[in-house]
Enzyme design. Structure first.
Site, PDB file in Angstrom:
ATOM      1  N   HIS A 265      -9.442  -5.126   0.865  1.00  0.00           N
ATOM      2  CA  HIS A 265      -9.140  -6.131   1.886  1.00  0.00           C
ATOM      3  C   HIS A 265      -9.358  -7.511   1.298  1.00  0.00           C
ATOM      4  O   HIS A 265     -10.262  -7.701   0.495  1.00  0.00           O
ATOM      5  CB  HIS A 265     -10.056  -5.931   3.110  1.00  0.00           C
ATOM      6  CG  HIS A 265      -9.525  -6.598   4.327  1.00  0.00           C
ATOM      7  ND1 HIS A 265      -9.762  -7.921   4.595  1.00  0.00           N
ATOM      8  CD2 HIS A 265      -8.740  -6.141   5.326  1.00  0.00           C
ATOM      9  CE1 HIS A 265      -9.145  -8.239   5.727  1.00  0.00           C
ATOM     10  NE2 HIS A 265      -8.519  -7.182   6.183  1.00  0.00           N
ATOM     11  N   ASP A 319      -6.899   0.585   8.316  1.00  0.00           N
ATOM     12  CA  ASP A 319      -5.747   1.501   8.289  1.00  0.00           C
ATOM     13  C   ASP A 319      -6.112   2.907   7.839  1.00  0.00           C
ATOM     14  O   ASP A 319      -5.389   3.853   8.139  1.00  0.00           O
ATOM     15  CB  ASP A 319      -4.668   0.956   7.348  1.00  0.00           C
ATOM     16  CG  ASP A 319      -3.969  -0.241   7.952  1.00  0.00           C
ATOM     17  OD1 ASP A 319      -3.823  -0.252   9.180  1.00  0.00           O
ATOM     18  OD2 ASP A 319      -3.601  -1.151   7.209  1.00  0.00           O
TER      19      ASP A 319
HETATM   20  N1  ACO Z   1      -6.433   0.588  -4.648  1.00  0.00           N
HETATM   21  C1  ACO Z   1      -6.696   0.353  -5.955  1.00  0.00           C
HETATM   22  N2  ACO Z   1      -7.021  -0.873  -6.447  1.00  0.00           N
HETATM   23  C2  ACO Z   1      -7.103  -1.881  -5.570  1.00  0.00           C
HETATM   24  C3  ACO Z   1      -6.841  -1.706  -4.200  1.00  0.00           C
HETATM   25  C4  ACO Z   1      -6.506  -0.408  -3.747  1.00  0.00           C
HETATM   26  N3  ACO Z   1      -6.225  -0.159  -2.463  1.00  0.00           N
HETATM   27  N4  ACO Z   1      -6.973  -2.893  -3.567  1.00  0.00           N
HETATM   28  C5  ACO Z   1      -7.301  -3.788  -4.508  1.00  0.00           C
HETATM   29  N5  ACO Z   1      -7.368  -3.196  -5.715  1.00  0.00           N
HETATM   30  C6  ACO Z   1      -7.674  -3.834  -6.996  1.00  0.00           C
HETATM   31  C7  ACO Z   1      -6.410  -4.480  -7.540  1.00  0.00           C
HETATM   32  O1  ACO Z   1      -5.666  -3.601  -8.335  1.00  0.00           O
HETATM   33  C8  ACO Z   1      -6.989  -5.637  -8.319  1.00  0.00           C
HETATM   34  O2  ACO Z   1      -7.449  -5.133  -9.544  1.00  0.00           O
HETATM   35  P1  ACO Z   1      -7.367  -6.026 -10.891  1.00  0.00           P
HETATM   36  O3  ACO Z   1      -8.276  -7.194 -10.627  1.00  0.00           O
HETATM   37  O4  ACO Z   1      -7.853  -5.102 -11.948  1.00  0.00           O
HETATM   38  O5  ACO Z   1      -5.930  -6.432 -11.044  1.00  0.00           O
HETATM   39  C9  ACO Z   1      -8.221  -6.054  -7.487  1.00  0.00           C
HETATM   40  O6  ACO Z   1      -8.590  -4.892  -6.747  1.00  0.00           O
HETATM   41  C10 ACO Z   1      -7.964  -7.193  -6.541  1.00  0.00           C
HETATM   42  O7  ACO Z   1      -6.785  -6.911  -5.778  1.00  0.00           O
HETATM   43  P2  ACO Z   1      -5.897  -8.046  -5.150  1.00  0.00           P
HETATM   44  O8  ACO Z   1      -4.553  -7.496  -4.778  1.00  0.00           O
HETATM   45  O9  ACO Z   1      -5.915  -9.264  -5.993  1.00  0.00           O
HETATM   46  O10 ACO Z   1      -6.721  -8.387  -3.850  1.00  0.00           O
HETATM   47  P3  ACO Z   1      -6.119  -9.043  -2.558  1.00  0.00           P
HETATM   48  O11 ACO Z   1      -7.237  -9.645  -1.831  1.00  0.00           O
HETATM   49  O12 ACO Z   1      -4.967  -9.928  -2.873  1.00  0.00           O
HETATM   50  O13 ACO Z   1      -5.504  -7.762  -1.820  1.00  0.00           O
HETATM   51  C11 ACO Z   1      -4.982  -6.033  -0.379  1.00  0.00           C
HETATM   52  C12 ACO Z   1      -5.921  -7.208  -0.647  1.00  0.00           C
HETATM   53  C13 ACO Z   1      -3.522  -6.501  -0.450  1.00  0.00           C
HETATM   54  C14 ACO Z   1      -5.242  -5.534   1.036  1.00  0.00           C
HETATM   55  C15 ACO Z   1      -5.236  -4.908  -1.417  1.00  0.00           C
HETATM   56  O14 ACO Z   1      -6.567  -4.462  -1.318  1.00  0.00           O
HETATM   57  C16 ACO Z   1      -4.273  -3.715  -1.252  1.00  0.00           C
HETATM   58  O15 ACO Z   1      -3.157  -3.772  -1.760  1.00  0.00           O
HETATM   59  N6  ACO Z   1      -4.702  -2.636  -0.536  1.00  0.00           N
HETATM   60  C17 ACO Z   1      -3.841  -1.499  -0.289  1.00  0.00           C
HETATM   61  C18 ACO Z   1      -2.936  -1.774   0.913  1.00  0.00           C
HETATM   62  C19 ACO Z   1      -3.694  -1.802   2.200  1.00  0.00           C
HETATM   63  O16 ACO Z   1      -4.481  -0.905   2.516  1.00  0.00           O
HETATM   64  N7  ACO Z   1      -3.415  -2.835   3.021  1.00  0.00           N
HETATM   65  C20 ACO Z   1      -4.000  -2.986   4.361  1.00  0.00           C
HETATM   66  C21 ACO Z   1      -4.947  -4.151   4.396  1.00  0.00           C
HETATM   67  S1  ACO Z   1      -5.741  -4.261   5.956  1.00  0.00           S
HETATM   68  C22 ACO Z   1      -4.572  -4.830   6.965  1.00  0.00           C
HETATM   69  O17 ACO Z   1      -3.653  -5.508   6.633  1.00  0.00           O
HETATM   70  C23 ACO Z   1      -4.681  -4.430   8.340  1.00  0.00           C
END
Ligand code: ACO
Length: 383
Positions: A265, A319
């Site tokens: 998140h 989620d």
């Molecule tokens: N699985 C694996 N790795 C993850 C995940 C995940 N679900 N989420 C974040 N990471 C990792 C990324 O790969 C990244 O790694 P790196 O630094 O080695 O490149 C690091 O954590 C940071 O991720 P970002 O995308 O930069 O973090 P951001 O704050 O932009 O993203 C997000 C948040 C988009 C929700 C992300 O966690 C994600 O894509 N999750 C999966 C989709 C999801 O569940 N979305 C629902 C969110 S809640 C909502 O909207 C109601």
């Protein structure tokens, strides 16, 4: 070459930018706290209803008993759709995605409102009630239409949660099912300046109308990085063929730098408090409905993710366990994200109403990195 103007900074993804003030929801991402107008999400999930929570978000206080009765009655009087809207539902392609259908139907509601462009506070409140009250009929109606079933008209004796399940199945839901749905609606109702709420604010800040703001928000919620993740979770659970394959599945996804849906998140770097509540809840519902295997699968994914990436602040988000809950309720997986919208419409409209109190056009700048002073050549001279 980048040429940032003096006093400006670049913040890709608006990670470190506060764009407005709000009194609606408070999130402490480190401690895992979520409050609506100062009320803890856990208290609201345990004791409130979606109608009462919506009143709270729209009025910044809990209602008295008579206020809640009036508010609930007002919502129920708005359940019914015009004949034009029912006709539109049955004219939609049966194989369309429910999120596209919901976005189209919400937008079309404005065509049946002669005061669609009335910007007064009173008109905006009326439109908010109308969208909140009618979205369940849009989602349930489209689902029945695509399955070739007769559409079920809303019933004013029911709450929003009951009414949705009734229109979806044609049967009065059990108390337990209705309460499960109501709790999911409460937990998803608001969440600060998430992507879809922010998108709705961009639209309303131009002094466009409430229908357009909510239509914008639905389009934004749909993405798999936002509300679309709950459907992604269910697809993943279906993809993993048995609990013995979880380890290999998760490890290979992580090794390929793929994301596990329902984890991580932007704001929470500890356990999402909504997921804490939903986890216990999902387990109970899964037990009651014979879906414990699915819950155990989810639990195993969580254990492996905790071991591998928990120290980086990547935990289940709202989620993850809402997917198991909706599935246990017998809801088709492509309706999971529309259900999120059916709840979040209360937060979207609350934020729009709040922002309009002291509106300022939202118009950020970009850091231009393209060329300058390019010599223009006539088309005839170009190869
Ligand atoms: N699985 C694996 N790795 C993850 C995940 C995940 N679900 N989420 C974040 N990471 C990792 C990324 O790969 C990244 O790694 P790196 O630094 O080695 O490149 C690091 O954590 C940071 O991720 P970002 O995308 O930069 O973090 P951001 O704050 O932009 O993203 C997000 C948040 C988009 C929700 C992300 O966690 C994600 O894509 N999750 C999966 C989709 C999801 O569940 N979305 C629902 C969110 S809640 C909502 O909207 C109601």
């Amino acid at each position: 070459m980048s040429a940032i103007m003096q006093g400006m900074h670049t913040d890709i993804g608006l990670v470190n930018t506060i764009v407005a003030r709000s009194a609606l929801s408070f999130i402490d991402g480190e401690k895992g706290v979520l409050e609506y107008v100062g009320y803890d999400i856990d208290d609201l999930a345990r004791h409130s209803t979606f109608e009462e929570t919506t009143f709270l978000l729209w009025n910044l206080r809990l209602p008295s008993r008579s206020e809640l009765a009036d508010f609930t009655a007002q919502i129920r009087r708005n359940y019914e759709l015009s004949e034009g809207m029912w006709d539109l539902i049955v004219s939609l392609p049966r194989d369309a995605s429910p999120m596209h259908a919901l976005r189209t139907l919400t937008s079309a509601l404005s065509l049946h409102d002669p005061a669609a462009d009335d910007p007064s506070e009173e008109a905006n409140a009326r439109k908010s009630i109308s969208m909140l009250a009618k979205m369940p009929a849009f989602i349930a109606g489209f689902d029945r239409h695509r399955k070739g079933l007769d559409l079920v008209r809303p019933d004013e004796q029911y709450s929003i949660a009951e009414n949705f399940l009734y229109m979806l199945t044609g049967e009065k839901p059990t108390e337990r099912m209705a309460r499960a749905m109501d709790i999911c609606l409460i937990l998803h109702a608001d969440h600060g300046f998430n992507a879809s709420t922010f998108a709705s604010l961009v639209t309303i800040s131009t002094l466009s109308d409430m229908y357009s703001a909510v239509t914008t928000a639905i389009g934004t919620l749909k993405g798999p990085l936002h509300g679309g993740a709950n459907q992604g979770v269910m697809l993943m659970l279906n993809d993993i063929d048995g609990i013995e394959n979880v380890e290999q599945y998760v490890m290979s996804k992580l090794a390929n730098k793929e994301r596990i849906m329902g984890f991580g998140h932007r704001v929470y770097k500890s356990y999402d408090p909504r997921a804490t509540y939903l986890k216990t809840f999902a387990q109970g519902i899964a037990e009651d409905t014979g879906n414990l295997e699915l819950f155990n699968l989810s639990h195993e994914i969580e254990a492996i993710m905790d071991r591998e990436v928990g120290s980086r602040g990547i935990y289940p988000n709202v989620d993850f366990y809402s997917a198991t809950t909706y599935y246990s309720l017998g809801i088709d997986l492509d309706l999971f994200t529309p259900l999120f919208a059916m709840s979040r419409v209360s937060g979207w409209t609350a934020h729009c109403l709040e922002y309009l109190q002291d509106n300022r056009l939202i118009r950020p700048r970009c850091d231009y990195i393209g060329p300058h002073k390019q010599p223009y050549s006539q088309l005839s001279e170009r190869v």
